[in-house]
Design an enzyme around this catalytic site. Structure first.
Site, PDB file in Angstrom:
ATOM      1  N   CYS A  15      23.314 -56.628 -13.174  1.00 57.07           N
ATOM      2  CA  CYS A  15      24.463 -56.053 -13.885  1.00 57.07           C
ATOM      3  C   CYS A  15      23.909 -55.191 -15.016  1.00 57.07           C
ATOM      4  O   CYS A  15      22.738 -54.798 -14.988  1.00 57.07           O
ATOM      5  CB  CYS A  15      25.420 -57.141 -14.379  1.00 57.07           C
ATOM      6  SG  CYS A  15      24.712 -58.288 -15.571  1.00 57.07           S
ATOM      7  N   ASN A  18      22.712 -58.296 -18.159  1.00 61.57           N
ATOM      8  CA  ASN A  18      22.101 -59.551 -17.669  1.00 61.57           C
ATOM      9  C   ASN A  18      22.435 -60.738 -18.578  1.00 61.57           C
ATOM     10  O   ASN A  18      21.637 -61.677 -18.714  1.00 61.57           O
ATOM     11  CB  ASN A  18      20.578 -59.404 -17.501  1.00 61.57           C
ATOM     12  CG  ASN A  18      19.905 -60.515 -16.696  1.00 61.57           C
ATOM     13  OD1 ASN A  18      18.740 -60.830 -16.912  1.00 61.57           O
ATOM     14  ND2 ASN A  18      20.619 -61.144 -15.800  1.00 61.57           N
ATOM     15  N   CYS A  20      26.132 -61.667 -18.693  1.00 59.58           N
ATOM     16  CA  CYS A  20      27.446 -62.165 -18.242  1.00 59.58           C
ATOM     17  C   CYS A  20      27.502 -62.302 -16.718  1.00 59.58           C
ATOM     18  O   CYS A  20      27.447 -63.401 -16.172  1.00 59.58           O
ATOM     19  CB  CYS A  20      28.574 -61.256 -18.718  1.00 59.58           C
ATOM     20  SG  CYS A  20      28.736 -61.152 -20.514  1.00 59.58           S
ATOM     21  N   ARG A  21      27.620 -61.174 -16.011  1.00 59.51           N
ATOM     22  CA  ARG A  21      27.909 -61.230 -14.574  1.00 59.51           C
ATOM     23  C   ARG A  21      26.723 -61.683 -13.731  1.00 59.51           C
ATOM     24  O   ARG A  21      26.867 -62.576 -12.891  1.00 59.51           O
ATOM     25  CB  ARG A  21      28.394 -59.861 -14.089  1.00 59.51           C
ATOM     26  CG  ARG A  21      29.745 -59.490 -14.632  1.00 59.51           C
ATOM     27  CD  ARG A  21      30.048 -58.035 -14.400  1.00 59.51           C
ATOM     28  NE  ARG A  21      29.189 -57.166 -15.208  1.00 59.51           N
ATOM     29  CZ  ARG A  21      29.158 -55.846 -15.139  1.00 59.51           C
ATOM     30  NH1 ARG A  21      29.925 -55.232 -14.256  1.00 59.51           N
ATOM     31  NH2 ARG A  21      28.370 -55.150 -15.927  1.00 59.51           N
ATOM     32  N   SER A  22      25.557 -61.034 -13.906  1.00 57.34           N
ATOM     33  CA  SER A  22      24.451 -61.361 -12.984  1.00 57.34           C
ATOM     34  C   SER A  22      23.885 -62.770 -13.196  1.00 57.34           C
ATOM     35  O   SER A  22      23.543 -63.425 -12.204  1.00 57.34           O
ATOM     36  CB  SER A  22      23.358 -60.294 -12.986  1.00 57.34           C
ATOM     37  OG  SER A  22      22.784 -60.116 -14.258  1.00 57.34           O
ATOM     38  N   ASP A 125      33.145 -55.894 -15.708  1.00 58.23           N
ATOM     39  CA  ASP A 125      32.393 -56.327 -16.887  1.00 58.23           C
ATOM     40  C   ASP A 125      33.340 -57.077 -17.833  1.00 58.23           C
ATOM     41  O   ASP A 125      34.315 -56.490 -18.315  1.00 58.23           O
ATOM     42  CB  ASP A 125      31.837 -55.073 -17.565  1.00 58.23           C
ATOM     43  CG  ASP A 125      31.002 -55.382 -18.788  1.00 58.23           C
ATOM     44  OD1 ASP A 125      30.951 -56.551 -19.198  1.00 58.23           O
ATOM     45  OD2 ASP A 125      30.418 -54.437 -19.335  1.00 58.23           O
TER      46      ASP A 125
HETATM   47  P1  4NP Z   1      26.994 -57.894 -18.170  1.00 55.70           P
HETATM   48  O1  4NP Z   1      27.952 -57.608 -19.440  1.00 55.70           O
HETATM   49  O2  4NP Z   1      26.534 -56.539 -17.653  1.00 55.70           O
HETATM   50  O3  4NP Z   1      27.898 -58.584 -17.198  1.00 55.70           O
HETATM   51  O4  4NP Z   1      25.864 -58.743 -18.661  1.00 55.70           O
HETATM   52  C1  4NP Z   1      27.530 -56.837 -20.521  1.00 55.70           C
HETATM   53  C2  4NP Z   1      26.873 -57.415 -21.573  1.00 55.70           C
HETATM   54  C3  4NP Z   1      26.480 -56.643 -22.656  1.00 55.70           C
HETATM   55  C4  4NP Z   1      26.730 -55.298 -22.659  1.00 55.70           C
HETATM   56  C5  4NP Z   1      27.378 -54.711 -21.594  1.00 55.70           C
HETATM   57  C6  4NP Z   1      27.782 -55.475 -20.522  1.00 55.70           C
HETATM   58  N1  4NP Z   1      26.323 -54.502 -23.772  1.00 55.70           N
HETATM   59  O5  4NP Z   1      26.668 -53.298 -23.804  1.00 55.70           O
HETATM   60  O6  4NP Z   1      25.629 -54.996 -24.661  1.00 55.70           O
END
Ligand code: 4NP
Length: 162
Positions: A15, A18, A20-22, A125
């Site tokens: 994702c 790294n 939340c989703r992945s 996201d």
């Molecule tokens: P993820 O979510 O891609 O599911 O881990 C996010 C976590 C942090 C950010 C973006 C998406 N960020 O911009 O910091």
């Protein structure tokens, strides 16, 4: 001589951050592979296309929502995808089209990895939203992981017989 080690499949969830989703997808797939008796045959890992959170544990909201369904994310740490991942992993699975496009740009020539989406649809996201977003990630991850367990199990059966 001992028998050669049975073939393995290597799967990387990707994702943006790294956190939340992945990592959620990683933990859910690992849990379901374990229940299916395939944990020793499939290596699961996760990474981000962005590097802002490298070294951090998953977002506390992701950890909390996942724990309620029995998944422990606490030991995971964020890392950024590296060039060697495209050579080491058989499947590199993005959570959405933006991250899939990044992977396609970065994939080195001659790499073994098949790129694709983890789920039938993009996993949105949840980072900037409310609790329902984290539940949605889990719903999509559980459904997609069931399909990957069936697919990987069939692939490993084919490797054993072939
Ligand atoms: P993820 O979510 O891609 O599911 O881990 C996010 C976590 C942090 C950010 C973006 C998406 N960020 O911009 O910091």
């Amino acid at each position: 001589m001992p028998d050669a080690a049975p073939p393995m499949v290597h799967v990387l969830m990707v994702c943006l951050g790294n956190i939340c989703r992945s990592p959620t997808a990683e933990a859910v797939l690992r849990h379901k592979l374990h229940r299916a008796g395939l944990a020793a045959r499939v290596r699961v890992d996760s990474a981000g296309t962005g590097g802002w959170h490298v070294g951090e544990p998953p977002d506390p909201r992701s950890q909390r929502h996942a724990a309620r369904r029995g998944y422990d994310l606490s030991m995971l740490r964020a890392r950024r995808i590296a060039e060697e991942d495209f050579h080491l992993f058989d499947f590199v699975l993005a959570m959405d089209e933006d991250n899939l496009a990044e992977l396609r740009r970065w994939q080195p020539a001659g790499a073994r990895a098949a790129l694709g989406l983890f789920a039938d649809m993009p996993v949105p996201d949840p980072w900037a939203g409310g609790p329902e977003g984290f539940e949605r990630v889990l719903d999509l991850a559980e459904a997609a992981a069931d399909r990957w367990v069936a697919r990987l199990g069939a692939q490993l059966d084919g490797l054993r017989c072939g």
